[in-house]
Design a protein around this motif. Sequence first.
Motif, PDB file in Angstrom:
ATOM      1  N   UNK A   2       0.849  -1.188   0.000  1.00  0.00           N
ATOM      2  CA  UNK A   2       0.000   0.000   0.000  1.00  0.00           C
ATOM      3  C   UNK A   2       0.879   1.230   0.000  1.00  0.00           C
ATOM      4  N   UNK A   3       0.618   2.117  -0.930  1.00  0.00           N
ATOM      5  CA  UNK A   3       1.375   3.355  -0.967  1.00  0.00           C
ATOM      6  C   UNK A   3       0.746   4.380  -0.050  1.00  0.00           C
ATOM      7  N   UNK A   4       1.589   5.059   0.681  1.00  0.00           N
ATOM      8  CA  UNK A   4       1.130   6.053   1.629  1.00  0.00           C
ATOM      9  C   UNK A   4       1.746   7.395   1.295  1.00  0.00           C
ATOM     10  N   UNK A   5       1.849   8.231   2.268  1.00  0.00           N
ATOM     11  CA  UNK A   5       2.369   9.592   2.117  1.00  0.00           C
ATOM     12  C   UNK A   5       3.862   9.591   1.793  1.00  0.00           C
ATOM     13  N   UNK A   6       4.380  10.799   1.620  1.00  0.00           N
ATOM     14  CA  UNK A   6       5.811  10.982   1.376  1.00  0.00           C
ATOM     15  C   UNK A   6       6.610  10.557   2.594  1.00  0.00           C
ATOM     16  N   UNK A   7       7.784   9.959   2.376  1.00  0.00           N
ATOM     17  CA  UNK A   7       8.623   9.555   3.505  1.00  0.00           C
ATOM     18  C   UNK A   7       9.202  10.763   4.229  1.00  0.00           C
ATOM     19  N   UNK A  82      11.722   1.268   2.806  1.00  0.00           N
ATOM     20  CA  UNK A  82      10.330   1.244   2.347  1.00  0.00           C
ATOM     21  C   UNK A  82       9.912   2.524   1.632  1.00  0.00           C
ATOM     22  N   UNK A  83      10.718   2.875   0.623  1.00  0.00           N
ATOM     23  CA  UNK A  83      10.463   4.063  -0.199  1.00  0.00           C
ATOM     24  C   UNK A  83      10.467   3.621  -1.661  1.00  0.00           C
ATOM     25  N   UNK A  84       9.572   4.199  -2.433  1.00  0.00           N
ATOM     26  CA  UNK A  84       9.456   3.843  -3.851  1.00  0.00           C
ATOM     27  C   UNK A  84       9.396   5.118  -4.688  1.00  0.00           C
ATOM     28  N   UNK A  85      10.041   5.096  -5.845  1.00  0.00           N
ATOM     29  CA  UNK A  85      10.007   6.225  -6.770  1.00  0.00           C
ATOM     30  C   UNK A  85       8.943   5.991  -7.831  1.00  0.00           C
ATOM     31  N   UNK A 159       8.810  10.476  -4.248  1.00  0.00           N
ATOM     32  CA  UNK A 159       9.093   9.337  -3.396  1.00  0.00           C
ATOM     33  C   UNK A 159       7.859   9.075  -2.557  1.00  0.00           C
ATOM     34  N   UNK A 160       7.473   7.805  -2.498  1.00  0.00           N
ATOM     35  CA  UNK A 160       6.309   7.412  -1.716  1.00  0.00           C
ATOM     36  C   UNK A 160       6.725   6.385  -0.678  1.00  0.00           C
ATOM     37  N   UNK A 161       6.103   6.478   0.465  1.00  0.00           N
ATOM     38  CA  UNK A 161       6.317   5.508   1.526  1.00  0.00           C
ATOM     39  C   UNK A 161       5.538   4.255   1.159  1.00  0.00           C
ATOM     40  N   UNK A 162       6.171   3.099   1.258  1.00  0.00           N
ATOM     41  CA  UNK A 162       5.525   1.845   0.909  1.00  0.00           C
ATOM     42  C   UNK A 162       5.722   0.878   2.066  1.00  0.00           C
TER      43      UNK A 162
END
Length: 165
Positions: A2-7, A82-85, A159-162
């Motif tokens: 699940x993708x969440x807010x920015x790290x 746990x960060x995704x571009x 960048x998204x927190x995953x």
Amino acid sequence: MTELASPSIWRRFMGMVYEACLVYFAISFIASYVFLSFFQWKWPLNNSQSAILSAYLFFIYGLYFTYFWRRGGQTLPMKTVEVKLTTTQGQSVGLVRSWWRYLLCWWGLLPGALIVTIAPHLSLLAFLVFVGAFCVSVAWAKFDSDGQFLHDRLAGTRLQLVYRG
């Protein structure tokens, strides 16, 4: 996933430290060894050899980052923190956008590298330019509406927190 807010800045910083260890020790060592062996260059390198090696490593780092950013949006350190571009729309990042982001990531380092190349005795100034650019990036992320760094804003990436669960 699940993708969440920015790290957070802290999470990004930890990823950068891990990335630096991996890239600058493992990848630099292997790539430099192969390159120096191929050309049979020995230390100490002269100025032109050093510049050529630096350009080669810059390209190798680019291959590393753009490969992983295009292939799932994560390098190994990015998976660990746990960060995704992704693009700003949440899509996978393409080849051109990956390279554009990679080049923009260096905006603070290149002026310092230029200073050291032109005037090696001004290495303290080069370091201060780098630190200043890093501080500008962190400040930008603190005040950006999505918490993104300047290079992500300009590249159209984020960048998204995953969380993996």
